[in-house]
Design a protein around this motif. Structure first.
Motif, mmCIF file in Angstrom:
data_model
loop_
_atom_site.group_PDB
_atom_site.id
_atom_site.type_symbol
_atom_site.label_atom_id
_atom_site.label_comp_id
_atom_site.label_asym_id
_atom_site.label_seq_id
_atom_site.Cartn_x
_atom_site.Cartn_y
_atom_site.Cartn_z
ATOM 1 N N ASN A 105 0.831 -1.167 -0.078
ATOM 2 C CA ASN A 105 0.087 0.111 -0.027
ATOM 3 C C ASN A 105 0.816 1.454 0.091
ATOM 4 N N GLN A 106 1.040 2.022 -1.099
ATOM 5 C CA GLN A 106 1.839 3.103 -1.498
ATOM 6 C C GLN A 106 1.374 4.151 -0.623
ATOM 7 N N SER A 107 -0.064 4.308 -0.254
ATOM 8 C CA SER A 107 -0.522 5.377 0.545
ATOM 9 C C SER A 107 -0.092 5.746 2.222
ATOM 10 N N LEU A 108 0.443 4.514 2.685
ATOM 11 C CA LEU A 108 0.789 4.450 3.813
ATOM 12 C C LEU A 108 2.257 4.764 4.033
ATOM 13 N N ASN A 109 2.631 5.457 5.211
ATOM 14 C CA ASN A 109 3.886 6.085 5.592
ATOM 15 C C ASN A 109 4.960 5.211 6.095
ATOM 16 N N TYR A 110 5.647 4.363 5.544
ATOM 17 C CA TYR A 110 6.326 3.384 6.127
ATOM 18 C C TYR A 110 7.721 4.108 6.786
ATOM 19 N N GLU A 111 8.043 5.123 6.344
ATOM 20 C CA GLU A 111 9.412 5.948 6.532
ATOM 21 C C GLU A 111 8.944 7.551 6.243
ATOM 22 N N LEU A 112 9.419 8.345 7.515
ATOM 23 C CA LEU A 112 9.197 9.630 7.511
ATOM 24 C C LEU A 112 10.302 10.134 7.879
ATOM 25 N N LEU A 113 10.697 11.713 7.669
ATOM 26 C CA LEU A 113 11.843 12.483 8.342
ATOM 27 C C LEU A 113 11.036 13.727 8.631
ATOM 28 N N TYR A 114 11.467 14.187 9.900
ATOM 29 C CA TYR A 114 10.947 15.631 10.341
ATOM 30 C C TYR A 114 12.185 16.165 10.762
ATOM 31 N N LYS A 115 12.090 17.558 10.286
ATOM 32 C CA LYS A 115 12.831 18.571 10.782
ATOM 33 C C LYS A 115 12.290 19.383 11.986
ATOM 34 N N VAL A 116 12.831 19.430 12.982
ATOM 35 C CA VAL A 116 12.223 20.178 14.402
ATOM 36 C C VAL A 116 13.012 21.368 14.557
ATOM 37 N N ASN A 117 12.545 22.444 14.358
ATOM 38 C CA ASN A 117 12.964 23.814 14.934
ATOM 39 C C ASN A 117 12.854 24.047 16.230
ATOM 40 N N LEU A 118 14.048 24.242 17.046
ATOM 41 C CA LEU A 118 13.854 24.182 18.484
ATOM 42 C C LEU A 118 13.996 25.829 18.855
ATOM 43 N N ASP A 119 13.245 25.879 20.032
ATOM 44 C CA ASP A 119 13.011 27.432 20.315
ATOM 45 C C ASP A 119 13.894 27.552 21.482
ATOM 46 N N LYS A 120 14.740 26.429 22.134
ATOM 47 C CA LYS A 120 15.827 26.703 23.102
ATOM 48 C C LYS A 120 16.426 25.510 23.479
ATOM 49 N N LYS A 121 17.497 25.168 24.197
ATOM 50 C CA LYS A 121 18.019 23.959 24.234
ATOM 51 C C LYS A 121 17.348 23.188 25.525
ATOM 52 N N TYR A 122 17.153 21.862 25.181
ATOM 53 C CA TYR A 122 16.490 21.231 26.081
ATOM 54 C C TYR A 122 17.358 20.241 26.545
ATOM 55 N N GLU A 123 17.028 19.904 28.100
ATOM 56 C CA GLU A 123 18.048 18.996 28.788
ATOM 57 C C GLU A 123 17.720 17.322 28.137
ATOM 58 N N LYS A 124 16.392 17.145 28.097
ATOM 59 C CA LYS A 124 15.847 15.892 27.629
ATOM 60 C C LYS A 124 15.233 15.780 26.239
ATOM 61 N N ILE A 125 15.471 14.752 25.508
ATOM 62 C CA ILE A 125 14.342 14.765 24.520
ATOM 63 C C ILE A 125 14.002 13.260 24.490
ATOM 64 N N LYS A 126 12.753 13.111 24.624
ATOM 65 C CA LYS A 126 12.081 11.671 24.821
ATOM 66 C C LYS A 126 10.956 11.440 23.798
ATOM 67 N N PRO A 127 11.156 10.162 23.095
ATOM 68 C CA PRO A 127 10.057 9.840 22.079
ATOM 69 C C PRO A 127 8.833 9.022 22.632
ATOM 70 N N PHE A 128 7.780 9.201 22.323
ATOM 71 C CA PHE A 128 6.612 8.576 22.767
ATOM 72 C C PHE A 128 5.834 7.836 21.326
ATOM 73 N N SER A 129 5.679 6.505 21.442
ATOM 74 C CA SER A 129 5.097 6.036 20.337
ATOM 75 C C SER A 129 3.535 5.633 20.736
ATOM 76 N N ASN A 130 2.495 5.926 20.131
ATOM 77 C CA ASN A 130 1.136 5.782 20.514
ATOM 78 C C ASN A 130 0.877 6.056 22.125
ATOM 79 N N GLY A 131 1.570 7.008 22.621
ATOM 80 C CA GLY A 131 1.474 7.405 24.008
ATOM 81 C C GLY A 131 2.336 6.743 25.114
#
Length: 143
Positions: A105-131
């Motif tokens: 199914n070509q309409s599904l996103n199996y691979e994505l790349l995001y650029k995040v523009n930061l507003d400040k320096k963060y002490e931690k970066i945490k990923p959450f998948s489905n909460g």
């Protein structure tokens, strides 16, 4: 005349200062058109499913979501949503994914790349998948 000049200087100062502030934002980017370091990072991790982080500099990071590697008989992972939220000195990377057996199914996103523009320096970066908090597969960069 002096009051007008002072008011004009105040307005110019406010405009200049507001133009200097940055805002936390993100955008999906294509897999072309960025520098060779980021391309090299993606080439290194494209065979590993998961969420991967590239620290580009003090103001940008890249988040690479990969679910395109599927073992025969396994379900394929595709991504349905992405967001970033600040929580004090922690940046939360929020994304949703789902599984499918429709590998072509070509309409599904199996691979994505995001650029995040930061507003400040963060002490931690945490990923959450489905909460649920997950771990980064690979963290790299030039910081």
């Amino acid at each position: 005349m002096v009051a007008t000049r002072k008011l004009l200087l105040l307005i110019v100062a406010i405009v200049l200062l507001s133009g200097c502030s940055s805002e936390l934002s993100f955008s999906e980017v294509s897999d072309r058109g960025f520098n060779k370091d980021i391309q090299s990072f993606i080439d290194d991790v494209k065979h590993e499913n998961g969420v991967h982080l590239y620290l580009d500099d003090q103001t940008d990071i890249y988040v690479y979501l990969n679910g395109k590697n599927v073992e025969q008989g396994e379900k394929a992972v595709h991504f349905t949503d992405f967001n970033v939220k600040e929580n004090s000195d922690t940046l939360n990377i929020l994304f949703s994914n789902a599984e499918t057996t429709d590998y072509l199914n070509q309409s599904l996103n199996y691979e994505l790349l995001y650029k995040v523009n930061l507003d400040k320096k963060y002490e931690k970066i945490k990923p959450f998948s489905n909460g649920e908090e997950v771990s980064f597969g690979v963290i790299s960069g030039n910081q």
